[in-house]
Design a protein around this motif. Structure first.
Motif, PDB file in Angstrom:
ATOM      1  N   CYS A  15       0.711  -1.183   0.055  1.00  0.00           N
ATOM      2  CA  CYS A  15      -0.063   0.109  -0.028  1.00  0.00           C
ATOM      3  C   CYS A  15       1.017   1.307  -0.012  1.00  0.00           C
ATOM      4  O   CYS A  15       0.266   2.378   0.077  1.00  0.00           O
ATOM      5  CB  CYS A  15      -0.859   0.001   1.142  1.00  0.00           C
ATOM      6  N   GLU A  16       2.113   1.208  -0.239  1.00  0.00           N
ATOM      7  CA  GLU A  16       2.911   2.307  -0.358  1.00  0.00           C
ATOM      8  C   GLU A  16       3.770   2.477  -1.843  1.00  0.00           C
ATOM      9  O   GLU A  16       4.004   1.216  -2.189  1.00  0.00           O
ATOM     10  CB  GLU A  16       4.109   2.377   0.775  1.00  0.00           C
TER      11      GLU A  16
ATOM     12  N   CYS B 292      -5.446  -1.378   1.592  1.00  0.00           N
ATOM     13  CA  CYS B 292      -5.732  -0.224   0.792  1.00  0.00           C
ATOM     14  C   CYS B 292      -6.516  -0.926  -0.196  1.00  0.00           C
ATOM     15  O   CYS B 292      -7.044  -1.814  -0.402  1.00  0.00           O
ATOM     16  CB  CYS B 292      -4.382   0.540   0.346  1.00  0.00           C
ATOM     17  N   SER B 293      -6.977  -0.067  -1.144  1.00  0.00           N
ATOM     18  CA  SER B 293      -7.838  -0.548  -2.274  1.00  0.00           C
ATOM     19  C   SER B 293      -7.187  -1.306  -3.309  1.00  0.00           C
ATOM     20  O   SER B 293      -5.758  -1.298  -3.349  1.00  0.00           O
ATOM     21  CB  SER B 293      -8.473   0.805  -2.965  1.00  0.00           C
TER      22      SER B 293
ATOM     23  N   GLU C  21      -4.854   1.060  -5.665  1.00  0.00           N
ATOM     24  CA  GLU C  21      -3.715   1.253  -4.908  1.00  0.00           C
ATOM     25  C   GLU C  21      -2.537   0.234  -5.000  1.00  0.00           C
ATOM     26  O   GLU C  21      -1.562   0.548  -5.414  1.00  0.00           O
ATOM     27  CB  GLU C  21      -3.892   1.899  -3.464  1.00  0.00           C
ATOM     28  N   LYS C  22      -3.015  -0.764  -4.504  1.00  0.00           N
ATOM     29  CA  LYS C  22      -2.046  -2.121  -4.297  1.00  0.00           C
ATOM     30  C   LYS C  22      -1.540  -2.286  -5.557  1.00  0.00           C
ATOM     31  O   LYS C  22      -0.490  -2.577  -5.826  1.00  0.00           O
ATOM     32  CB  LYS C  22      -3.053  -3.089  -3.746  1.00  0.00           C
TER      33      LYS C  22
END
Length: 542
Positions: free
Chosen positions: A381-382, A401-402, A405-406
């Motif tokens: 998630c980053e 996270c969504s 995003e992932k």
């Protein structure tokens, strides 16, 4: 370059440098001259139409249209054509018209004139060879399933539809061209044009480098649709070239937002079943990137669609559907799932098979290949960056996270294929809020259920190198709609919207209905295992 030569006349290296500089300078001058000459004589596509007013009056008043004027517009009159010009004209496919309306009077060209001089007036009109083949008549109701004749008539009348690309997790909208014919009922071979702009950007002339591939596929009995970007040359010029080399049609990728019907007022009427169409820039570029990654060709279908507010002849809860029953059956048969074979990385341990469902976005995951997957321990998630040391294929857990995003962060880090382990018992199809927002995600993405994902995780952990080998195969017995119904029936909170009802009797009735539906559909072994889990969680025995 002359200064360099004088300063370094005693140096062999200096002389060589000077000659290279001189050659580059000459080449640059010739290139600029060629571009300038080409722009004066011919401008392709929308630039030419805007400048010279195709479909409108290009010159009025007392001044006479001269051959020079026509040449500057990229057009030759039939009277200008000499026998020795024929070979060159055949190469460049320059359109030949006659100012007096007698196209082909002194040439072998049999096309209708697109430039006509009005009798008694110093005006020249540039007109299309034919009006649009599209009528834009609305279909008031779908034909009955057994009425094949009316279905075929509606296919010819339909002016838009859906492009289904083999293994793609979603369809794309296309618009038919103002010229040409409706697509056939069946698959085409989609081939990426080389160059993809399908135009010589110096001479502004239609160009295709992979002609041999088109002819090879045609000799094999395949109908080829070229995938080409819009721009530089006209739709008509690209279509003439495509037809000449044996292609069945072109899918134009728009170069601006939205989508339109390709028009070709500058070409003759097509006598063959040539099929021109256009897709949006975002979806088209997504298809182009996939073809560039996978060898330049795949399979696909153009399916004409119509929208009927309250159809009476067929039973459906959908508003827009394919107009033929055969293509409705084709669309209903797409379930975006399959089976993956799981082998530990060191070859030890038992091979297992589990069901997967493809995401609603991303490129198709490669099928029938043994791909080595690594475990991704974080939640992804980053932003990881391109320099991150991430494996090409990863297994990652859902959450944090969504999906957008992932998968975006993993794609940006160079990951090509992603298996997401669900946090619920069954697989689902990961989605995004807006489809357009995921067009920069080019990884293949699938999901497996929590228990199957756990088995994958343990297989990788037990191997010497911490990897697992996965081989994916499409399988329509893995029904995404059935998995979705089961997922709704086992929501964590009993009575939650879409979940199990409070009364046990009603829960049993729902499970019995679903079992009957699954038996009739011939679903996968994994789905029957999921059904047993759902029945247990619902506290019913069917």
């Amino acid at each position: 370059s002359l200064i360099l030569l004088s300063k370094r006349r005693n140096s062999a290296a200096g002389a060589k440098l000077a000659m290279n500089s001189f050659s580059l300078a000459v080449l640059l001058v010739l290139l600029l001259a060629s571009v300038a000459s080409g722009q004066n004589q011919y401008q392709g596509g929308r630039k030419r139409r805007k400048k010279f007013g195709i479909n409108g009056i290009i010159q009025e008043g007392e001044q006479e249209i001269t051959a020079k004027d026509l040449h500057e517009a990229g057009i030759l009159t039939a009277n200008d054509v000499r026998p020795e010009d024929q070979e060159e004209l055949a190469k460049t496919r320059t359109q030949i018209v006659a100012a007096d309306g007698n196209a082909g009077a002194e040439s072998d060209d049999t096309r209708k004139p697109s430039m006509v001089k009005l009798p008694g007036r110093d005006q020249m009109l540039m007109l299309p060879d034919r009006e649009s083949v599209l009528k834009f008549d609305f279909i008031r109701d779908f034909a009955k399933p057994e009425d094949v004749e009316t279905q075929l008539e509606q296919r010819q009348a339909a002016w838009w539809g859906r492009l289904f690309v083999e293994d793609f997790p979603f369809s794309m909208q296309y618009l038919r061209g103002h010229f040409g014919k409706a697509p056939k009922m069946g698959p085409y071979t989609l081939l990426l044009a080389e160059p993809v702009i399908m135009c010589n950007t110096i001479l502004f002339d239609a160009a295709l480098d992979n002609v041999a591939k088109v002819k090879e596929l045609k000799d094999q009995g395949q109908d080829v649709l070229l995938v080409a970007r819009r721009g530089n040359c006209t739709f008509g010029e690209k279509s003439i070239l495509a037809e000449e080399v044996g292609a069945a049609g072109i899918i134009f990728v728009n170069d601006e937002d939205g989508v339109s019907h390709p028009a070709a007022p500058d070409v003759r009427e097509f006598d063959s079943d040539f099929v021109p169409s256009m897709v949006t820039r975002h979806e088209g570029e997504y298809l182009v990137s996939y073809l560039q990654k996978t060898g330049g060709q795949t399979q696909g279908r153009l399916v004409p669609v119509a929208c009927v507010e309250q159809p009476k002849n067929i039973k459906t809860d959908k508003f827009c559907l394919p107009v033929s029953q055969e293509e409705r059956d084709f669309e209903d048969g797409l379930h975006y799932g399959g089976v993956v074979k799981v082998k530990p990385g060191n070859g030890a341990g038992e091979e297992i098979e589990v069901d997967f469902l493809s995401a609603h976005f991303g490129h198709p995951i490669p099928k029938d290949d043994d791909l080595v997957f690594n475990l991704f321990e974080g939640d992804g998630c980053e932003a990881l960056g391109e320099a991150a040391n991430v494996a090409k294929n990863v297994i990652i857990k859902r959450g944090g996270c969504s999906f957008h995003e992932k998968t975006l962060f993993l794609t940006q880090a160079g990951v090509e294929n992603i298996v997401i382990v669900n946090n619920e018992a069954f697989p689902d199809r990961p989605g995004v809020l807006d489809k357009w927002s995921a067009y920069n995600i080019t990884s293949g993405i699938v999901m497996v259920g929590s228990q199957d994902g756990k088995a994958m995780w343990e297989a990788a952990k037990s191997s010497e190198d911490g990897t697992v080998s996965l081989s994916f195969a499409a399988d329509n017995s893995v029904r995404d709609d059935m998995y979705h119904k089961l997922a709704l029936l086992v929501r964590k909170a009993v009575g939650e919207e879409g979940g199990f009802p409070f009364k046990k009797k009603r829960r049993k009735e729902l499970m019995a209905e679903l079992k009957k539906e699954m038996e009739g559909a011939g679903v996968s072994k994994g789905l029957w295992g999921a059904f047993a889990v759902a029945a247990e969680k619902g506290g019913v025995k069917v």
